[in-house]
Design a protein around this motif. Structure first.
Motif, PDB file in Angstrom:
ATOM      1  N   SER A 170       0.823  -1.199   0.000  1.00  0.00           N
ATOM      2  CA  SER A 170       0.000   0.000   0.000  1.00  0.00           C
ATOM      3  C   SER A 170       0.858   1.250   0.000  1.00  0.00           C
ATOM      4  CB  SER A 170      -0.937   0.016   1.211  1.00  0.00           C
ATOM      5  OG  SER A 170      -1.611   1.261   1.265  1.00  0.00           O
ATOM      6  N   MET A 171       1.781   1.324   0.944  1.00  0.00           N
ATOM      7  CA  MET A 171       2.561   2.546   1.118  1.00  0.00           C
ATOM      8  C   MET A 171       3.597   2.764   0.010  1.00  0.00           C
ATOM      9  SD  MET A 171       1.103   4.010   3.528  1.00  0.00           S
ATOM     10  CE  MET A 171       2.211   5.353   3.851  1.00  0.00           C
ATOM     11  N   GLU A 172       4.069   1.704  -0.610  1.00  0.00           N
ATOM     12  CA  GLU A 172       5.121   1.864  -1.623  1.00  0.00           C
ATOM     13  C   GLU A 172       4.612   1.856  -3.054  1.00  0.00           C
ATOM     14  OE1 GLU A 172       8.149  -1.052  -0.843  1.00  0.00           O
ATOM     15  OE2 GLU A 172       8.711  -0.108   1.072  1.00  0.00           O
ATOM     16  N   LYS A 173       3.418   1.282  -3.293  1.00  0.00           N
ATOM     17  CA  LYS A 173       2.983   1.129  -4.688  1.00  0.00           C
ATOM     18  C   LYS A 173       1.524   1.476  -4.963  1.00  0.00           C
ATOM     19  CE  LYS A 173       6.347  -2.382  -5.569  1.00  0.00           C
ATOM     20  NZ  LYS A 173       7.057  -2.816  -6.661  1.00  0.00           N
ATOM     21  N   MET A 174       0.672   1.496  -3.956  1.00  0.00           N
ATOM     22  CA  MET A 174      -0.758   1.588  -4.253  1.00  0.00           C
ATOM     23  C   MET A 174      -1.446   2.857  -3.758  1.00  0.00           C
ATOM     24  SD  MET A 174      -1.826  -2.353  -3.446  1.00  0.00           S
ATOM     25  CE  MET A 174      -3.538  -2.165  -3.928  1.00  0.00           C
ATOM     26  N   CYS A 175      -1.119   3.323  -2.575  1.00  0.00           N
ATOM     27  CA  CYS A 175      -1.863   4.424  -1.956  1.00  0.00           C
ATOM     28  C   CYS A 175      -1.575   5.738  -2.692  1.00  0.00           C
ATOM     29  CB  CYS A 175      -1.509   4.550  -0.472  1.00  0.00           C
ATOM     30  SG  CYS A 175      -2.270   5.979   0.316  1.00  0.00           S
ATOM     31  N   SER A 176      -2.544   6.187  -3.449  1.00  0.00           N
ATOM     32  CA  SER A 176      -2.388   7.400  -4.259  1.00  0.00           C
ATOM     33  C   SER A 176      -2.047   8.617  -3.414  1.00  0.00           C
ATOM     34  CB  SER A 176      -3.676   7.677  -5.037  1.00  0.00           C
ATOM     35  OG  SER A 176      -4.018   6.580  -5.822  1.00  0.00           O
ATOM     36  N   VAL A 177      -2.630   8.711  -2.243  1.00  0.00           N
ATOM     37  CA  VAL A 177      -2.412   9.885  -1.401  1.00  0.00           C
ATOM     38  C   VAL A 177      -0.970   9.911  -0.894  1.00  0.00           C
ATOM     39  CG1 VAL A 177      -3.148  11.155   0.648  1.00  0.00           C
ATOM     40  CG2 VAL A 177      -4.856   9.988  -0.764  1.00  0.00           C
ATOM     41  N   SER A 178      -0.496   8.793  -0.348  1.00  0.00           N
ATOM     42  CA  SER A 178       0.880   8.790   0.169  1.00  0.00           C
ATOM     43  C   SER A 178       1.884   8.941  -0.965  1.00  0.00           C
ATOM     44  CB  SER A 178       1.165   7.540   0.995  1.00  0.00           C
ATOM     45  OG  SER A 178       1.163   6.384   0.194  1.00  0.00           O
ATOM     46  N   LEU A 179       1.612   8.346  -2.103  1.00  0.00           N
ATOM     47  CA  LEU A 179       2.531   8.473  -3.230  1.00  0.00           C
ATOM     48  C   LEU A 179       2.560   9.899  -3.769  1.00  0.00           C
ATOM     49  CD1 LEU A 179       1.798   5.078  -4.992  1.00  0.00           C
ATOM     50  CD2 LEU A 179       3.852   5.716  -3.713  1.00  0.00           C
ATOM     51  N   MET A 180       1.449  10.592  -3.685  1.00  0.00           N
ATOM     52  CA  MET A 180       1.395  11.988  -4.112  1.00  0.00           C
ATOM     53  C   MET A 180       2.260  12.865  -3.203  1.00  0.00           C
ATOM     54  SD  MET A 180      -2.014  14.320  -4.654  1.00  0.00           S
ATOM     55  CE  MET A 180      -2.571  14.033  -2.998  1.00  0.00           C
ATOM     56  N   LEU A 181       2.321  12.508  -1.917  1.00  0.00           N
ATOM     57  CA  LEU A 181       3.108  13.276  -0.955  1.00  0.00           C
ATOM     58  C   LEU A 181       4.580  12.881  -0.939  1.00  0.00           C
ATOM     59  CD1 LEU A 181       0.579  13.152   2.011  1.00  0.00           C
ATOM     60  CD2 LEU A 181       1.043  15.104   0.510  1.00  0.00           C
ATOM     61  N   LYS A 182       4.880  11.709  -1.479  1.00  0.00           N
ATOM     62  CA  LYS A 182       6.243  11.168  -1.451  1.00  0.00           C
ATOM     63  C   LYS A 182       7.215  12.154  -2.096  1.00  0.00           C
ATOM     64  CE  LYS A 182       8.725   6.965  -2.628  1.00  0.00           C
ATOM     65  NZ  LYS A 182       8.622   5.663  -3.278  1.00  0.00           N
ATOM     66  N   GLY A 183       8.359  12.318  -1.469  1.00  0.00           N
ATOM     67  CA  GLY A 183       9.350  13.252  -1.971  1.00  0.00           C
ATOM     68  C   GLY A 183       9.201  14.642  -1.381  1.00  0.00           C
ATOM     69  N   LYS A 184       8.033  14.951  -0.870  1.00  0.00           N
ATOM     70  CA  LYS A 184       7.783  16.234  -0.224  1.00  0.00           C
ATOM     71  C   LYS A 184       7.703  16.076   1.293  1.00  0.00           C
ATOM     72  CE  LYS A 184       6.451  18.512  -4.091  1.00  0.00           C
ATOM     73  NZ  LYS A 184       7.313  19.467  -4.678  1.00  0.00           N
ATOM     74  N   VAL A 185       7.212  14.907   1.724  1.00  0.00           N
ATOM     75  CA  VAL A 185       6.994  14.631   3.145  1.00  0.00           C
ATOM     76  C   VAL A 185       7.649  13.294   3.475  1.00  0.00           C
ATOM     77  CG1 VAL A 185       5.240  14.284   4.938  1.00  0.00           C
ATOM     78  CG2 VAL A 185       4.737  15.775   2.991  1.00  0.00           C
ATOM     79  N   GLU A 186       8.339  13.235   4.596  1.00  0.00           N
ATOM     80  CA  GLU A 186       8.895  11.966   5.064  1.00  0.00           C
ATOM     81  C   GLU A 186       7.749  11.157   5.663  1.00  0.00           C
ATOM     82  OE1 GLU A 186      11.618  10.506   8.763  1.00  0.00           O
ATOM     83  OE2 GLU A 186      12.274  12.329   7.712  1.00  0.00           O
ATOM     84  N   ILE A 187       7.441  10.017   5.044  1.00  0.00           N
ATOM     85  CA  ILE A 187       6.339   9.180   5.516  1.00  0.00           C
ATOM     86  C   ILE A 187       6.900   7.829   5.913  1.00  0.00           C
ATOM     87  CG2 ILE A 187       4.141   8.065   4.956  1.00  0.00           C
ATOM     88  CD1 ILE A 187       3.685  10.241   2.853  1.00  0.00           C
ATOM     89  N   ASP A 188       6.571   7.392   7.132  1.00  0.00           N
ATOM     90  CA  ASP A 188       6.933   6.055   7.544  1.00  0.00           C
ATOM     91  C   ASP A 188       5.738   5.408   8.220  1.00  0.00           C
ATOM     92  OD1 ASP A 188       6.994   7.295  10.017  1.00  0.00           O
ATOM     93  OD2 ASP A 188       8.974   6.607  10.551  1.00  0.00           O
ATOM     94  N   TRP A 189       5.854   4.123   8.488  1.00  0.00           N
ATOM     95  CA  TRP A 189       4.729   3.386   9.033  1.00  0.00           C
ATOM     96  C   TRP A 189       5.227   2.219   9.862  1.00  0.00           C
ATOM     97  CZ3 TRP A 189       4.578  -1.665   7.372  1.00  0.00           C
ATOM     98  CH2 TRP A 189       5.331  -1.942   6.231  1.00  0.00           C
ATOM     99  N   SER A 190       4.329   1.746  10.687  1.00  0.00           N
ATOM    100  CA  SER A 190       4.563   0.548  11.481  1.00  0.00           C
ATOM    101  C   SER A 190       3.225  -0.168  11.585  1.00  0.00           C
ATOM    102  CB  SER A 190       5.111   0.899  12.872  1.00  0.00           C
ATOM    103  OG  SER A 190       4.224   1.773  13.547  1.00  0.00           O
TER     104      SER A 190
END
Length: 138
Positions: free
Chosen positions: A112-132
């Protein structure tokens, strides 16, 4: 995809209507003259990341025939100290309830976080996003 926004008071309360007819409301904090009657737009961004990725995770676990009873997500974010106060970091913690294979839950979260979630992928590169994540047997 389209939405329409209209102002519904003399301050900062807005109603957004989706092309499907769903309505959502936003408002500003009282510190700038809002009435704090609805989420603020930046809170909606966090809700969008959590709900978008959760849709992916539920979909993937269902496809893998995992017995997911519930999913809950805690989202914490940090914002820039100066204007514009954009998000600098977002952390999502997924709690998946049920008799689940931990490896499959981890894989669903990662996909989800690396390939599917459009919202997180849109923010990628602008915001540091991590998950657990954690699996809670129920």
């Amino acid at each position: 995809m389209e939405v329409q926004l209209k102002r519904v008071d003399d301050a900062f309360r807005f109603e957004t209507t989706t092309e499907d007819g769903f309505k959502l409301y936003t408002d500003a904090s009282e510190s700038i003259g809002g009435h704090n009657t609805a989420p603020r737009p930046m809170q909606m961004v966090l809700a969008a990341v959590a709900s978008c990725s959760s849709i992916d995770i539920v979909y993937l676990l269902n496809k893998q025939r995992q017995s997911l009873d519930d999913i809950q997500v805690d989202v914490k974010a940090e914002r820039a100290q100066s204007d514009p106060k954009v998000f600098t970091k977002i952390h999502l913690h997924y709690r998946c309830y049920g008799q689940l294979d931990t490896d499959k839950v981890e894989r669903a979260c990662r996909l989800s976080m690396e390939k599917m979630c459009s919202v997180s992928l849109m923010l990628k590169g602008k915001v540091e996003i991590d998950w657990s994540y954690e699996v809670v047997a129920s």
